[in-house]
Design an enzyme around this catalytic site. Sequence first.
Site, PDB file in Angstrom:
ATOM      1  N   HIS A 255     -13.359  -7.749   7.208  1.00 17.16           N
ATOM      2  CA  HIS A 255     -12.450  -8.808   6.740  1.00 17.16           C
ATOM      3  C   HIS A 255     -11.366  -8.328   5.785  1.00 17.16           C
ATOM      4  O   HIS A 255     -10.279  -8.874   5.757  1.00 17.16           O
ATOM      5  CB  HIS A 255     -13.248  -9.958   6.103  1.00 17.16           C
ATOM      6  CG  HIS A 255     -13.927  -9.579   4.821  1.00 17.16           C
ATOM      7  ND1 HIS A 255     -15.148  -8.953   4.788  1.00 17.16           N
ATOM      8  CD2 HIS A 255     -13.550  -9.719   3.523  1.00 17.16           C
ATOM      9  CE1 HIS A 255     -15.499  -8.737   3.533  1.00 17.16           C
ATOM     10  NE2 HIS A 255     -14.543  -9.183   2.737  1.00 17.16           N
ATOM     11  N   ASP A 256     -11.672  -7.307   5.005  1.00 12.06           N
ATOM     12  CA  ASP A 256     -10.707  -6.856   3.994  1.00 12.06           C
ATOM     13  C   ASP A 256     -10.007  -5.552   4.356  1.00 12.06           C
ATOM     14  O   ASP A 256      -9.416  -4.909   3.492  1.00 12.06           O
ATOM     15  CB  ASP A 256     -11.414  -6.678   2.641  1.00 12.06           C
ATOM     16  CG  ASP A 256     -11.378  -7.929   1.789  1.00 12.06           C
ATOM     17  OD1 ASP A 256     -10.523  -8.801   2.058  1.00 12.06           O
ATOM     18  OD2 ASP A 256     -12.193  -8.027   0.863  1.00 12.06           O
ATOM     19  N   LYS A 259      -6.650  -4.303   3.117  1.00 15.19           N
ATOM     20  CA  LYS A 259      -6.430  -3.758   1.773  1.00 15.19           C
ATOM     21  C   LYS A 259      -6.009  -2.288   1.804  1.00 15.19           C
ATOM     22  O   LYS A 259      -5.569  -1.764   0.790  1.00 15.19           O
ATOM     23  CB  LYS A 259      -7.673  -3.952   0.894  1.00 15.19           C
ATOM     24  CG  LYS A 259      -7.874  -5.400   0.427  1.00 15.19           C
ATOM     25  CD  LYS A 259      -9.079  -5.513  -0.509  1.00 15.19           C
ATOM     26  CE  LYS A 259      -9.315  -6.966  -0.940  1.00 15.19           C
ATOM     27  NZ  LYS A 259     -10.603  -7.094  -1.666  1.00 15.19           N
ATOM     28  N   HIS A 284      -2.799  -8.681   2.009  1.00 13.61           N
ATOM     29  CA  HIS A 284      -3.854  -7.932   2.729  1.00 13.61           C
ATOM     30  C   HIS A 284      -4.354  -8.697   3.962  1.00 13.61           C
ATOM     31  O   HIS A 284      -4.796  -8.095   4.925  1.00 13.61           O
ATOM     32  CB  HIS A 284      -5.013  -7.528   1.798  1.00 13.61           C
ATOM     33  CG  HIS A 284      -6.031  -8.598   1.528  1.00 13.61           C
ATOM     34  ND1 HIS A 284      -5.865  -9.569   0.566  1.00 13.61           N
ATOM     35  CD2 HIS A 284      -7.249  -8.852   2.080  1.00 13.61           C
ATOM     36  CE1 HIS A 284      -6.927 -10.360   0.539  1.00 13.61           C
ATOM     37  NE2 HIS A 284      -7.800  -9.943   1.453  1.00 13.61           N
ATOM     38  N   HIS A 310      -9.438 -15.534   6.245  1.00 12.66           N
ATOM     39  CA  HIS A 310     -10.609 -15.613   5.360  1.00 12.66           C
ATOM     40  C   HIS A 310     -10.287 -16.102   3.944  1.00 12.66           C
ATOM     41  O   HIS A 310     -11.197 -16.395   3.174  1.00 12.66           O
ATOM     42  CB  HIS A 310     -11.403 -14.304   5.336  1.00 12.66           C
ATOM     43  CG  HIS A 310     -10.792 -13.175   4.570  1.00 12.66           C
ATOM     44  ND1 HIS A 310      -9.779 -12.388   5.068  1.00 12.66           N
ATOM     45  CD2 HIS A 310     -11.054 -12.685   3.330  1.00 12.66           C
ATOM     46  CE1 HIS A 310      -9.456 -11.467   4.177  1.00 12.66           C
ATOM     47  NE2 HIS A 310     -10.216 -11.628   3.111  1.00 12.66           N
ATOM     48  N   HIS A 311      -8.995 -16.207   3.594  1.00 16.27           N
ATOM     49  CA  HIS A 311      -8.652 -16.805   2.293  1.00 16.27           C
ATOM     50  C   HIS A 311      -8.001 -18.174   2.435  1.00 16.27           C
ATOM     51  O   HIS A 311      -7.445 -18.706   1.483  1.00 16.27           O
ATOM     52  CB  HIS A 311      -7.768 -15.860   1.473  1.00 16.27           C
ATOM     53  CG  HIS A 311      -8.518 -14.672   0.948  1.00 16.27           C
ATOM     54  ND1 HIS A 311      -9.558 -14.777   0.046  1.00 16.27           N
ATOM     55  CD2 HIS A 311      -8.404 -13.345   1.229  1.00 16.27           C
ATOM     56  CE1 HIS A 311     -10.036 -13.562  -0.220  1.00 16.27           C
ATOM     57  NE2 HIS A 311      -9.362 -12.664   0.492  1.00 16.27           N
ATOM     58  N   ASP A 353     -17.936 -14.154   1.475  1.00 16.08           N
ATOM     59  CA  ASP A 353     -17.142 -13.229   0.666  1.00 16.08           C
ATOM     60  C   ASP A 353     -17.096 -13.671  -0.796  1.00 16.08           C
ATOM     61  O   ASP A 353     -17.276 -12.868  -1.705  1.00 16.08           O
ATOM     62  CB  ASP A 353     -15.718 -13.172   1.257  1.00 16.08           C
ATOM     63  CG  ASP A 353     -14.855 -12.114   0.595  1.00 16.08           C
ATOM     64  OD1 ASP A 353     -15.392 -11.057   0.202  1.00 16.08           O
ATOM     65  OD2 ASP A 353     -13.631 -12.342   0.478  1.00 16.08           O
TER      66      ASP A 353
END
Length: 409
Positions: A255-256, A259, A284, A310-311, A353
Amino acid sequence: MGKVQSKADKEILRINKLLKITEKITHLKDIEALLDRILIEARKFTSADGGTIYLVDNKKLRFRYVQNDSLFKAGRHSNKHLYVDHSVPIDQKSIVGYVYKTGKTLIIDDAYNIDKSVPYTCNHRFDETASYKTKSLLTIPLRTSRGRIVGVLQLINAQDKKGNIVIFSPNDIIYVEHFANNAAIAVERAKMTRAMVLRMMKVAELRDPKETGPHVNRVGSYSIEIYHQWAHNKGQSVDKIKQFKDNFRIAAMMHDMGKVAISDTILKKPAKLTSKEYEIMKTHVVMGARLFNDPTSDWDEMAAEISLNHHEKWDGTGYPGKIDDIFKEPIEFHPGKKGEEIPITARIVALSDVYDALISKRSYKDAWDEKQVLDYIKEQSGHHFDPEIVEVFFDIYDVIAAIRDTYKD
Ligand code: C2E
Ligand code: SIN
Ligand code: SIN
Ligand code: FE
Ligand code: FE
């Protein structure tokens, strides 16, 4: 003559069956999904009530997977028994150690009546904690065609058609060994996939490598367990759920990944970000979606979707909002997506998360108390998080906590 024929027929049928189940396991890439499938098929083949897999990890045999019809049948679909931290030394004192060391299949007819002259004893730990009675055991090395043993498969309590415990049939061994051989190859490949995912993140220097592995492992595991229960509540079939989980865990772990594109000074800042830095950090999600835009594997598309969303927040206050062209520069943020506009994968990963971010120590924040974290999640139900997902999260919280304790930082 007729008899011989029918015996040969039976052989052919069994070999054919073996080919089919081999085919079923070899397409799985997620290690957990694979172990699950290996046990299901091996147990079906031998009519075993239970089974366990140990894999070699750090010079030990680490318990990785368990299934048991008598014990687990009635329960929920997610299972905390999977997440115990138990290792056996590699020596001949245990059954699994003995099988690993000698590379030989071992049949035991009565676990409570083992010849005193053998080097191993049966550990009744499981029987004692689960009040179960192990009788017959078939323990097989998981050996690849190149002779490498990746672990041990143990099948427990063969049953006859009426469900009585019987001994494992020596006739089965040759088939099960052949199956174990294919299983070992698939395990080796799935371990490599998992290692590659983790390596990608290390190369990207997302975080301190010490922190990366456990965090992504936890987020992956929380997410598939929440998904399983959620989809089960929706009436989805187990087969479908499992197929989805095979991709979902890996995609959730990534998911990240976006970054990678964020500079170290921001990423590793041991303090609060300025609002300008935070705006950069927020990109990101789009960077991740770009990374997975060229689908080369089944999970790419899902990974892109999770990365991008996801955010987002259930009430529409998240980021990045609807973006027509993820490659457009500069990256612009729009009003957040709302409710079910946000894909279910991302709604689940959002909760996994944040739970993990709050309960753990980060370079920029201390760990919160568990109660604080859980209160916060309740409070954010309907705001940050999908209320249905929050409900499932609490339903299976014992599993979530077991995962957290298994993959320690
Ligand atoms: P992350 O560390 O994985 O955190 C993921 C999400 O957990 C955050 O998304 C936020 O929703 C939640 N979260 C984390 N810490 C806290 C907290 O102390 N309080 C509350 N209420 N929620 C928290 P968000 O905010 O979109 O941040 C995305 C990423 O940006 C974070 O991922 C982290 O890598 C970075 N980040 C955010 N704030 C800071 C900061 O103050 N300093 C540094 N160095 N990085 C930050
Ligand atoms: C798990 O990953 O915990 C179970 C795998 C599966 O059921 O597919
Ligand atoms: C153990 O669980 O400690 C080992 C199991 C076995 O040797 O059969
Ligand atoms: Fe993120
Ligand atoms: Fe994260």
